[in-house]
Design a protein around this motif. Structure first.
Motif, PDB file in Angstrom:
ATOM      1  N   GLY A 106       0.791  -1.235   0.000  1.00 38.30           N
ATOM      2  CA  GLY A 106       0.000   0.000   0.000  1.00 38.30           C
ATOM      3  C   GLY A 106       0.816   1.273   0.000  1.00 38.30           C
ATOM      4  N   SER A 107       2.142   1.180   0.119  1.00 39.85           N
ATOM      5  CA  SER A 107       2.993   2.367   0.017  1.00 39.85           C
ATOM      6  C   SER A 107       3.141   2.805  -1.431  1.00 39.85           C
ATOM      7  CB  SER A 107       4.404   2.062   0.549  1.00 39.85           C
ATOM      8  OG  SER A 107       4.367   1.516   1.828  1.00 39.85           O
ATOM      9  N   LEU A 108       2.895   1.853  -2.350  1.00 44.13           N
ATOM     10  CA  LEU A 108       3.149   2.105  -3.773  1.00 44.13           C
ATOM     11  C   LEU A 108       1.882   2.102  -4.605  1.00 44.13           C
ATOM     12  CD1 LEU A 108       6.178  -0.342  -4.220  1.00 44.13           C
ATOM     13  CD2 LEU A 108       6.244   2.080  -3.662  1.00 44.13           C
ATOM     14  N   SER A 120      -8.404   3.235   2.350  1.00 43.91           N
ATOM     15  CA  SER A 120      -8.220   4.694   2.427  1.00 43.91           C
ATOM     16  C   SER A 120      -7.611   5.135   3.748  1.00 43.91           C
ATOM     17  CB  SER A 120      -9.548   5.419   2.215  1.00 43.91           C
ATOM     18  OG  SER A 120     -10.436   5.117   3.275  1.00 43.91           O
ATOM     19  N   SER A 121      -7.809   4.365   4.815  1.00 41.16           N
ATOM     20  CA  SER A 121      -7.231   4.800   6.096  1.00 41.16           C
ATOM     21  C   SER A 121      -5.806   4.278   6.283  1.00 41.16           C
ATOM     22  CB  SER A 121      -8.120   4.359   7.270  1.00 41.16           C
ATOM     23  OG  SER A 121      -8.305   2.953   7.248  1.00 41.16           O
ATOM     24  N   PHE A 122      -5.306   3.542   5.302  1.00 39.85           N
ATOM     25  CA  PHE A 122      -3.966   2.943   5.413  1.00 39.85           C
ATOM     26  C   PHE A 122      -2.985   3.510   4.391  1.00 39.85           C
ATOM     27  CE2 PHE A 122      -1.231  -0.715   3.944  1.00 39.85           C
ATOM     28  CZ  PHE A 122      -0.409  -0.774   5.054  1.00 39.85           C
ATOM     29  N   SER A 123      -3.373   3.382   3.127  1.00 43.48           N
ATOM     30  CA  SER A 123      -2.431   3.660   2.044  1.00 43.48           C
ATOM     31  C   SER A 123      -1.926   5.111   2.001  1.00 43.48           C
ATOM     32  CB  SER A 123      -3.116   3.305   0.733  1.00 43.48           C
ATOM     33  OG  SER A 123      -2.246   2.630  -0.089  1.00 43.48           O
ATOM     34  N   PRO A 124      -2.777   6.106   2.193  1.00 36.98           N
ATOM     35  CA  PRO A 124      -2.258   7.481   2.126  1.00 36.98           C
ATOM     36  C   PRO A 124      -1.147   7.736   3.141  1.00 36.98           C
ATOM     37  CG  PRO A 124      -4.636   7.488   1.944  1.00 36.98           C
ATOM     38  CD  PRO A 124      -4.250   6.081   2.313  1.00 36.98           C
ATOM     39  N   GLY A 125      -1.276   7.191   4.330  1.00 35.06           N
ATOM     40  CA  GLY A 125      -0.218   7.350   5.331  1.00 35.06           C
ATOM     41  C   GLY A 125       1.057   6.650   4.888  1.00 35.06           C
ATOM     42  N   ASP A 164       6.202  -6.394   0.168  1.00 31.78           N
ATOM     43  CA  ASP A 164       5.188  -6.508  -0.882  1.00 31.78           C
ATOM     44  C   ASP A 164       4.409  -7.813  -0.728  1.00 31.78           C
ATOM     45  OD1 ASP A 164       3.721  -5.920  -3.099  1.00 31.78           O
ATOM     46  OD2 ASP A 164       5.322  -6.335  -4.539  1.00 31.78           O
ATOM     47  N   GLY A 165       3.623  -7.886   0.343  1.00 35.03           N
ATOM     48  CA  GLY A 165       2.844  -9.106   0.579  1.00 35.03           C
ATOM     49  C   GLY A 165       2.733  -9.359   2.073  1.00 35.03           C
ATOM     50  N   PRO A 166       2.020 -10.434   2.438  1.00 35.08           N
ATOM     51  CA  PRO A 166       1.826 -10.703   3.867  1.00 35.08           C
ATOM     52  C   PRO A 166       3.096 -11.189   4.570  1.00 35.08           C
ATOM     53  CG  PRO A 166       0.696 -12.355   2.505  1.00 35.08           C
ATOM     54  CD  PRO A 166       1.282 -11.352   1.566  1.00 35.08           C
TER      55      PRO A 166
END
Ligand SMILES: NC(=O)c1ccc[n+]([C@@H]2O[C@H](COP(=O)([O-])OP(=O)(O)OC[C@H]3O[C@@H](n4cnc5c(N)ncnc54)[C@H](OP(=O)(O)O)[C@@H]3O)[C@@H](O)[C@H]2O)c1
Length: 262
Positions: free
Chosen positions: A150-152, A159-164, A192-194
Motif C-alpha cells: 500500500g505504500s506504492l 483509504s485509512s492505510f495507504s495514504p499514510g 510486498d505481501g503478507p
C-alpha cells in the motif's frame, strides 16, 4: 546512561510487536546492540524484553510505553531512551495500522483515517525529529521505515492505510535529500505481501487450513515473508558501506502473486 554501562549502540524499534519488530530487535541485539522497544501494550513488551534478555543476556533490551499518535509521548520516550541508554544510532519505524478487511471511503470514519494516519506517518515524522540531532552530531545514523504494498499502490478499501504509507515513503525520500550527505542513511523497505506475524500470519494460516491448502501450510516461507528473514534485510541495510547505500528495497515471498512493483 545507567542502563547501558557498556555503551552499546542503541537501536530504537518504534512499533515493536512479536513479528517484524521483535525479529529486527533480536537481529541487532545478536550483533551487539541494545534495543529500545516502543509500543502501547505493556504485557507484549514485557514478554519481548524477557525473551530477548533470556536469549542475549540481561540489559540487552528495554521497553518504553508509547502511543505514537501523541507527539509528546514520542518525545518523552526518546528523552528517556537518551538518558537511560544513550542516543539511538538506528531508528526503525515499524508501526502500521490497517484493517484486515478493507472498507470503502464512505464507510471509513474520519476518526479512523486520522488515527491510522498518525500511526502510519506522523509517528515517523516525530520519531525522526527525535533522533536526527544526535545522528547529525555524530555524522552517522540509520533510519529504516517499514513500507507495504500500500505504500506504492492504492487499493479499494484501504483509504485509512495507504495514504499514510505513501506519505511515509515520501518522508523517507525527503530525509535522504536533506540528510544523506550529512551522514544519515535512510531506507524505505517495501514488504510486498503478507508477513508471517501473529495477526496476518495467523489469519492466513487459518484460511489455508479451512481451504485444505496443505502444501502452503508445509512450505509457509514460500508464500509469506518470515520476520527472521526480513530482519536480516534491515541488518544488511544498516551494514551497507557508504559507497553503496540503498534508498529503497522491495521484497516478497517466492510465490507471492500480487506484485506491486513489477
Ligand atoms: N504483517 C503483515 O502482513 C505486513 C505486510 C506488509 C507490511 N507490513 C508492515 O509491517 C509493519 C508491522 O510489522 P508486523 O506486522 O510484523 O507487526 P509487529 O512488529 O509484530 O508489531 C507492530 C507493533 O506496532 C505497534 N503499534 C501500532 N500502533 C501503535 C501506536 N499507536 N503506538 C505505539 N505502537 C503501535 C503495535 O503494538 P501495540 O498495539 O502494543 O501498540 C504492534 O504490536 C507495519 O508497518 C506494516 O504496515 C506488515
Amino acid at each position: 546512561m545507567s542502563h547501558n554501562p557498556q555503551n552499546k549502540p542503541v537501536i530504537a524499534v518504534v512499533g515493536a510487536g512479536p513479528g517484524i519488530g521483535e525479529a529486527v530487535a533480536r537481529r541487532f541485539v545478536s550483533s551487539g546492540f541494545i534495543a529500545a522497544l516502543l509500543a502501547r501494550t505493556e504485557g507484549k513488551l514485557q514478554t519481548m524484553v524477557s525473551g530477548i534478555t533470556s536469549s542475549f543476556g540481561p540489559g540487552t533490551a528495554r521497553y518504553y510505553l508509547t502511543d505514537l499518535r501523541i507527539e509528546s509521548q514520542v518525545q518523552s520516550s526518546f528523552n528517556l531512551i537518551h538518558s537511560e541508554l544513550g542516543p539511538a544510532s538506528v531508528l526503525i519505524y515499524n508501526a502500521g495500522a490497517r484493517r484486515v478487511n478493507g472498507r470503502s471511503i464512505l464507510d471509513t470514519t474520519s476518526e479512523e483515517f486520522e488515527s491510522f494516519t498518525k500511526i502510519n506517518l506522523f509517528g515517523a515524522f516525530w520519531a525522526t525529529k527525535c533522533v536526527l540531532p544526535d545522528m547529525l552530531a555524530a555524522e552517522k545514523g540509520t533510519i529504516i521505515f517499514t513500507g507495504a504494498t500500500g505504500s506504492l499502490r492504492g487499493s479499494a478499501g484501504l483509504s485509512s492505510f495507504s495514504p499514510g504509507k505513501f506519505g511515509l515513503r515520501s518522508l523517507a525520500q525527503i530525509i535522504t535529500w536533506e540528510y544523506q550527505a550529512k551522514g544519515v542513511h535512510c531506507a524505505h523497505l517495501v514488504m510486498d505481501g503478507p508477513v508471517d506475524g501473529k495477526l496476518i500470519g495467523g489469519v492466513t494460516r487459518r484460511k489455508w487450513e479451512r481451504e485444505g491448502e496443505k502444501e502452503k501450510l508445509i512450505e509457509v516461507e514460500r508464500y509469506i515473508m518470515q520476520p527472521r528473514d526480513l530482519a536480516d534485510i534491515y541488518w544488511f541495510l544498516y551494514e551497507q558501506p557508504r559507497s553503496t547505500w540503498t534508498h529503497e528495497l522491495d521484497v516478497r515471498a517466492q510465490k507471492e502473486s500480487m506484485f506491486s512493483k513489477l
